[in-house]
Design an enzyme around this catalytic site. Sequence first.
Site, short mmCIF file in Angstrom:
data_model
loop_
_atom_site.label_atom_id
_atom_site.label_comp_id
_atom_site.label_asym_id
_atom_site.label_seq_id
_atom_site.Cartn_x
_atom_site.Cartn_y
_atom_site.Cartn_z
N TYR A 153 2.51 19.57 26.44
CA TYR A 153 2.86 19.50 27.86
C TYR A 153 2.03 20.52 28.62
O TYR A 153 1.91 21.67 28.19
CB TYR A 153 4.35 19.81 28.03
CG TYR A 153 4.84 19.87 29.47
CD1 TYR A 153 4.81 18.74 30.29
CD2 TYR A 153 5.34 21.06 30.01
CE1 TYR A 153 5.28 18.80 31.59
CE2 TYR A 153 5.81 21.12 31.32
CZ TYR A 153 5.77 19.99 32.11
OH TYR A 153 6.23 20.05 33.41
N ASP A 237 -4.00 26.09 26.66
CA ASP A 237 -2.82 26.30 27.51
C ASP A 237 -1.93 27.30 26.79
O ASP A 237 -1.18 26.96 25.89
CB ASP A 237 -2.11 24.96 27.73
CG ASP A 237 -0.85 25.10 28.58
OD1 ASP A 237 -0.42 26.26 28.80
OD2 ASP A 237 -0.30 24.07 28.98
N LYS A 265 4.57 32.05 32.47
CA LYS A 265 5.75 32.65 31.84
C LYS A 265 5.67 34.17 31.68
O LYS A 265 5.94 34.90 32.61
CB LYS A 265 6.01 31.96 30.50
CG LYS A 265 6.31 30.46 30.71
CD LYS A 265 7.01 29.84 29.52
CE LYS A 265 7.03 28.33 29.61
NZ LYS A 265 8.30 27.75 29.96
N1 PMP Z 1 2.13 24.49 29.89
C1 PMP Z 1 3.04 24.72 28.93
C2 PMP Z 1 2.56 24.86 27.52
C3 PMP Z 1 4.39 24.85 29.25
O1 PMP Z 1 5.28 25.07 28.26
C4 PMP Z 1 4.79 24.73 30.59
C5 PMP Z 1 6.24 24.87 31.01
N2 PMP Z 1 7.19 24.89 30.06
C6 PMP Z 1 3.82 24.49 31.57
C7 PMP Z 1 2.50 24.38 31.18
C8 PMP Z 1 4.18 24.35 33.01
O2 PMP Z 1 4.55 25.59 33.52
P1 PMP Z 1 5.53 25.69 34.78
O3 PMP Z 1 6.88 25.24 34.32
O4 PMP Z 1 5.48 27.13 35.17
O5 PMP Z 1 4.96 24.80 35.84
#
Ligand code: PMP
Length: 427
Positions: A153, A237, A265
């Site tokens: 994701y 990511d 995060k």
């Molecule tokens: N990339 C990864 C690997 C994630 O786990 C997440 C959110 N859980 C995101 C992108 C998106 O981040 P956000 O919720 O701050 O938009």
Amino acid sequence: MSAVLSLSRSLIPGKESVLEEAQRFLVGGVNSPVRAFRDVGGDPLVLVRAAGAEVVDHHGQTFLDFIAGWGAVVLGHNPPVVVEALRRGLDQGVLFGLTHPAEVELARLIVEAVPSVEQVRFMASGTEACLTAVKLARAHTGRTKVLIFEGCYHGHGETLMAGRSAGIPQAAAQDVVQVPFNDRGAFEAAVERYGRELACVIIEPVAANMGVVVPEPGILARIRNLTSRYGILLIFDEVVTGFRVGPGGAQALFGVTPDLTVFGKVIGGGLPIGAVGAPKRLMQHLAPEGEVFHAGTFAGHPLSMAAGVAVLRELNARAPYERLEQLAARLAQGLAASAQAHGIPIQVNRVGSMGTVFFSETPVRNQADAMASRQDQFAQWAKRLRAQGVLVSPSPREALFLTGAHTDAHIERLIHASEAAFHAMGE
Ligand code: PMP
């Protein structure tokens, strides 16, 4: 009744009605789907307080928390260093809308910890950072296609959610090549076929969004190798793994250097954040230096920066990683032993302080394996834990996180609560 009282009554629903009011005023009662607990059943939890390893719901019940703000609060909830930093930040001003020292400091701390990063652009979410990184890669290469891995994701931007959400034009799917995680052959075939059309390959170097799935030995290096050969930018990511699996993120842990890194995060200390980092030659594509537009009213928000600086300084001063590894190893071993004793097959997938318990007889290496695991058993486990005051992610497609606030006693409590759950499930 005074006007003030009636106002506060209408703004703060009574204990019994808050869930009903949430259903009425928020879609599905939540602002992010997984919070609805639909994968495991039960009402959404309404939390009113959090400190250390614990959270308190609106009935006043305390839970031992392993959701940990979906991994964002690596030191636990409301650590004093963050609270102090935020207090100072409030005194200075909530929003400047112009450059301020804390964003320079947070960028410096990231650059010092992550050798592949020379410059940083901050923004408000991981979603925003992922779509900015892809846009930058497309501008740099002059290509449009993006290769992603099933089950990873990268936020809910259009390209990165193609085929996974309604409301996205069909055309977006033509730009996306998807292959299974940990499938070297499928990856190589896709690159052979689309190599010169691919702007980037984006990957969670440790997948956390199909549950935790660990990259098999050598596969990240192979991805690096092939992307370099075809002039494709490699985006890691590290929204989850950054400053969680170690100070240099997954790229340091596995010794593989991406072209672009996405953060989120942990670097915001629990406040909204996202960031893209890379060598200067790539970052220079972003406006105002280059032609790739990115801007944000809240980009580099002073309070997110203040909290992020406080957390990264604390991680530098008292690195928790070794201790987290020991706690997590004990947890994994305790859960495995207890499940085995009750005849319930589980797989604990884990890197450092992030992990997922899959109810499966066979190893979970990709999304198909994750989907084939016993989600009904996961739901029973999670519900029985909740009934004992222990919170794990309300979905087998999320990770369980340890934080600097978790102690040996907390780990034993989760193992014991699981023991009771496995016992009941095995009957
Ligand atoms: N990339 C990864 C690997 C994630 O786990 C997440 C959110 N859980 C995101 C992108 C998106 O981040 P956000 O919720 O701050 O938009």
